[in-house]
Write an enzyme that holds these catalytic residues in place. Structure first.
Site: not given
Ligand code: NAD
Ligand code: SER
Length: 322
Positions: A12, A14-16, A38, A56, A145, A149
């Site tokens: 993941g 490329l995510g946030q 990703d 994946d 979700y 978790k």
């Molecule tokens: P995001 O949605 O920005 O990034 C998730 C990435 O996972 C994406 O780039 C997506 O393309 C990739 N993805 C989706 N399905 C996939 C698959 N089958 N195989 C491979 N990659 C796949 O999420 P984030 O905000 O970067 O979150 C990262 C982690 O932190 C997650 O576990 C999320 O639950 C957790 N989290 C995030 C936040 C937040 O506010 N950002 C808060 C609480 C928990």
């Molecule tokens: N930022 C996340 C959401 O809103 C919390 O895990 O889903």
């Protein structure tokens, strides 16, 4: 005994969070030792920054092939479907979050990995949780979700107890950042407000002005993740479920903070289905365990975060990037 982290896989990426965590890991462990992956293909600047492979996480054979070929000893498993997208497509959320997690955990045991880091979330809690969520309390989420978790935390702790796999995880609050836009969560309003403040001077918020949730600025999120990964195993009483707090504020307080920098900023409210998700989560978290067990201490206040966010986004806006 804690083993050394040397060859890292980020899912993941490329995510946030992944986009910034990958860069921080490369600074600490060396660019060539951190493989970013990703589901999506990477844009050219990501390909230029270090090794990247499309992957994946639900495909166990594909993940194993990558782990073996790159001699991976540590995984930061960030691939997931977040709360708002998860409510639109619950089975996708279950498949990615649960099958992705069990695949990584099983490979962690099979390849005797040094560490597996799997983020959890404030979404583990539900409507009956006290306003300041204790470390130990009932976990009864009302989103898919949140269900994944909770199950992911329990599964990870099981792998520690049963197989001795050193799995660690944090219950992130809503993460706020200026680098990569968030990917379908409920707390996304706390990021979108800054983008719209810079681009248009106004924002229409999808939750009410009195909605208060725990939040954290990205530099603190990266620090928490890297510090937990390096903590002494012998000092940890918890493993996959650390509460980590930083700040909590209502949308009104967030808008007031932005107005200290952009006095003309205006905000309107048009709550949608994400209001119910926000209402099911607590307003704050008690992170005493993280502070005591591995020295967690956040750095940013709301106003410090606002100043930095607005400076970064103004620069991107001026450069035509947003
Ligand atoms: P995001 O949605 O920005 O990034 C998730 C990435 O996972 C994406 O780039 C997506 O393309 C990739 N993805 C989706 N399905 C996939 C698959 N089958 N195989 C491979 N990659 C796949 O999420 P984030 O905000 O970067 O979150 C990262 C982690 O932190 C997650 O576990 C999320 O639950 C957790 N989290 C995030 C936040 C937040 O506010 N950002 C808060 C609480 C928990
Ligand atoms: N930022 C996340 C959401 O809103 C919390 O895990 O889903």
């Amino acid at each position: 005994m804690k083993k050394d982290i040397t060859r890292i896989l980020v899912t993941g990426a490329l995510g946030q969070i992944g986009s910034e965590l990958t860069a921080a890991l490369r600074t600490s462990y060396g660019a060539d030792n951190v493989l970013a992956t990703d589901l999506k293909p990477a844009p050219q600047p990501v390909l230029d920054a270090g090794p990247f492979t499309q992957l994946d996480v639900t495909n166990a054979d594909e993940v194993e092939g990558i782990v073996r070929a790159h001699e991976i000893d540590t995984v930061f498993h960030l691939a997931a479907i977040l709360s708002a997208t998860g409510e639109k497509n619950p089975m996708l959320c279950w498949n990615v979050n649960m099958n992705g997690t069990i695949n990584i955990l099983q490979l962690g045991v099979k390849y005797d990995m040094a560490r597996v880091i799997i983020p959890s979330s404030i979404a583990v809690w539900g409507p009956g949780t006290p306003p300041c969520a204790p470390q130990e309390t009932a976990l009864k989420p009302t989103t898919m979700y949140g269900v994944t978790k909770v199950a992911g935390e329990v599964l990870a702790d099981y792998f520690f107890l049963k197989y001795g796999l050193d799995v660690r995880g944090l219950r992130y609050p809503g993460i706020i950042s200026a680098e990569t836009f968030p990917g379908g969560g409920t707390t996304d309003y706390a990021v979108a407000i800054y983008y719209d403040a810079v681009k248009q001077g106004r924002y229409t918020c999808f939750v009410r002005e009195d909605t208060a949730l725990p939040m954290m600025y990205m530099p603190d999120c990266i620090k928490a993740t890297m510090d937990l990964a390096q903590a002494d195993l012998s000092s940890l009483k918890h493993h996959a479920d650390f509460n980590v707090g930083s700040m909590s504020f209502t949308v009104k307080e967030l808008a007031d903070s932005i107005r200290k920098v952009i006095p003309s900023f205006t905000i309107e409210y048009a709550p949608d289905s994400r209001q119910a998700i926000a209402d099911s989560w607590p307003n704050g978290v008690d992170d005493t365990a993280a502070r005591n067990e591995w020295g967690w201490k956040p750095a940013y206040t709301l106003d410090e975060m606002t100043k930095d966010m607005l400076e970064r986004l103004a620069a991107k806006h001026a450069a035509g990037l947003i």
